[in-house]
Write a protein that holds these residues in place. Sequence first.
Motif, short mmCIF file in Angstrom:
data_model
loop_
_atom_site.label_atom_id
_atom_site.label_comp_id
_atom_site.label_asym_id
_atom_site.label_seq_id
_atom_site.Cartn_x
_atom_site.Cartn_y
_atom_site.Cartn_z
N ARG A 24 0.83 -1.21 0.00
CA ARG A 24 0.00 0.00 0.00
C ARG A 24 0.87 1.26 0.00
N HIS A 25 1.96 1.20 0.75
CA HIS A 25 2.86 2.35 0.86
C HIS A 25 3.56 2.64 -0.47
N TYR A 26 3.90 1.61 -1.24
CA TYR A 26 4.68 1.79 -2.47
C TYR A 26 3.89 1.60 -3.76
N LYS A 27 2.58 1.43 -3.67
CA LYS A 27 1.81 1.12 -4.87
C LYS A 27 1.85 2.26 -5.89
N ILE A 28 1.89 3.49 -5.45
CA ILE A 28 1.95 4.63 -6.37
C ILE A 28 3.30 4.63 -7.11
N ASP A 29 4.38 4.36 -6.39
CA ASP A 29 5.70 4.27 -7.04
C ASP A 29 5.72 3.15 -8.07
N LEU A 30 5.13 2.02 -7.73
CA LEU A 30 5.05 0.90 -8.68
C LEU A 30 4.25 1.29 -9.91
N TYR A 31 3.11 1.92 -9.68
CA TYR A 31 2.25 2.30 -10.80
C TYR A 31 2.94 3.32 -11.71
N LYS A 32 3.56 4.33 -11.13
CA LYS A 32 4.25 5.36 -11.92
C LYS A 32 5.37 4.74 -12.76
N THR A 33 6.09 3.82 -12.17
CA THR A 33 7.16 3.15 -12.90
C THR A 33 6.60 2.36 -14.06
N ALA A 34 5.57 1.57 -13.79
CA ALA A 34 4.96 0.76 -14.85
C ALA A 34 4.39 1.65 -15.94
N LEU A 35 3.73 2.72 -15.58
CA LEU A 35 3.13 3.61 -16.56
C LEU A 35 4.21 4.30 -17.42
N SER A 36 5.31 4.66 -16.78
CA SER A 36 6.38 5.33 -17.54
C SER A 36 7.01 4.38 -18.56
N TYR A 37 7.03 3.10 -18.28
CA TYR A 37 7.58 2.12 -19.22
C TYR A 37 6.54 1.64 -20.23
N LEU A 38 5.37 1.30 -19.76
CA LEU A 38 4.38 0.63 -20.61
C LEU A 38 3.45 1.60 -21.34
N LYS A 39 3.34 2.82 -20.85
CA LYS A 39 2.56 3.88 -21.49
C LYS A 39 1.07 3.55 -21.64
N ASN A 40 0.55 2.70 -20.78
CA ASN A 40 -0.85 2.30 -20.89
C ASN A 40 -1.36 2.02 -19.48
N GLU A 41 -2.45 2.67 -19.10
CA GLU A 41 -2.96 2.54 -17.73
C GLU A 41 -3.34 1.11 -17.37
N ASN A 42 -4.04 0.42 -18.27
CA ASN A 42 -4.45 -0.96 -17.99
C ASN A 42 -3.25 -1.89 -17.83
N GLU A 43 -2.28 -1.72 -18.72
CA GLU A 43 -1.07 -2.55 -18.63
C GLU A 43 -0.29 -2.23 -17.36
N ALA A 44 -0.28 -0.96 -16.97
CA ALA A 44 0.41 -0.56 -15.74
C ALA A 44 -0.26 -1.17 -14.51
N LEU A 45 -1.59 -1.16 -14.49
CA LEU A 45 -2.32 -1.78 -13.37
C LEU A 45 -2.06 -3.29 -13.33
N GLU A 46 -2.05 -3.91 -14.49
CA GLU A 46 -1.76 -5.34 -14.55
C GLU A 46 -0.33 -5.62 -14.06
N ALA A 47 0.59 -4.74 -14.43
CA ALA A 47 1.98 -4.89 -13.99
C ALA A 47 2.08 -4.79 -12.47
N VAL A 48 1.35 -3.86 -11.88
CA VAL A 48 1.37 -3.73 -10.41
C VAL A 48 0.87 -5.02 -9.77
N GLN A 49 -0.20 -5.58 -10.31
CA GLN A 49 -0.73 -6.83 -9.76
C GLN A 49 0.30 -7.97 -9.90
N GLU A 50 0.87 -8.09 -11.08
CA GLU A 50 1.83 -9.17 -11.32
C GLU A 50 3.08 -9.03 -10.44
N VAL A 51 3.59 -7.82 -10.36
CA VAL A 51 4.79 -7.59 -9.56
C VAL A 51 4.50 -7.80 -8.07
N THR A 52 3.32 -7.39 -7.62
CA THR A 52 2.94 -7.63 -6.23
C THR A 52 2.96 -9.13 -5.94
N PHE A 53 2.42 -9.91 -6.84
CA PHE A 53 2.41 -11.37 -6.68
C PHE A 53 3.84 -11.92 -6.66
#
Length: 179
Positions: A24-53
């Motif tokens: 919860r503390h780092y989810k925004i950092d994870l999302y921003k990183t994913a979004l900056s690389y993947l350039k797509n909100e849905n893919e970034a959200l999926e990346a956060v889920q996958e990386v969390t797992f």
Amino acid sequence: MNEDGRLVQEAIKGSDEAFLKLIRHYKIDLYKTALSYLKNENEALEAVQEVTFRVYKKIHTIRKPSYFKTWLIRVMINYCNDQLRRKKRIVFDNEKILEHGVTDNHIRIELKDAMQSLDEQSREVLMLKYFHDLKIKDIAADMECPEGTVKTWLNKALKSLRELLDEKEGNLHVRKRRG
């Protein structure tokens, strides 16, 4: 030991509650990183889920709890790079870009194009240093190399980024920052 360090140690020992607090503390950092690389909100959200797992399954492998954030961001960067290699294409989220002003839009597009033109290592070092404000010693520890090597990589990456932006005749200036 700070609160994060305590939570990391508890999570390593198997505390799901501590792990969830960390995420919860780092989810925004994870999302921003994913979004900056993947350039797509849905893919970034999926990346956060996958990386969390992935992090949940591998948290017991972390060597130094004080580098948890660095390790977490590194897992995300590796995941994103794998996704980009699989796709072999770059997708920009035009809707997000258009929400910003014209000048901001122009600068963002120039910077995104230039960052994508850099090699993977340069992109990674710049992301860790300037988008996540990590210190050079933390980047060096994460990448398992000397601080001097990270400084060299960072200088080369900044030089390449400047050259790319100058080629585009952009008005975006990249300045060195002490770290």
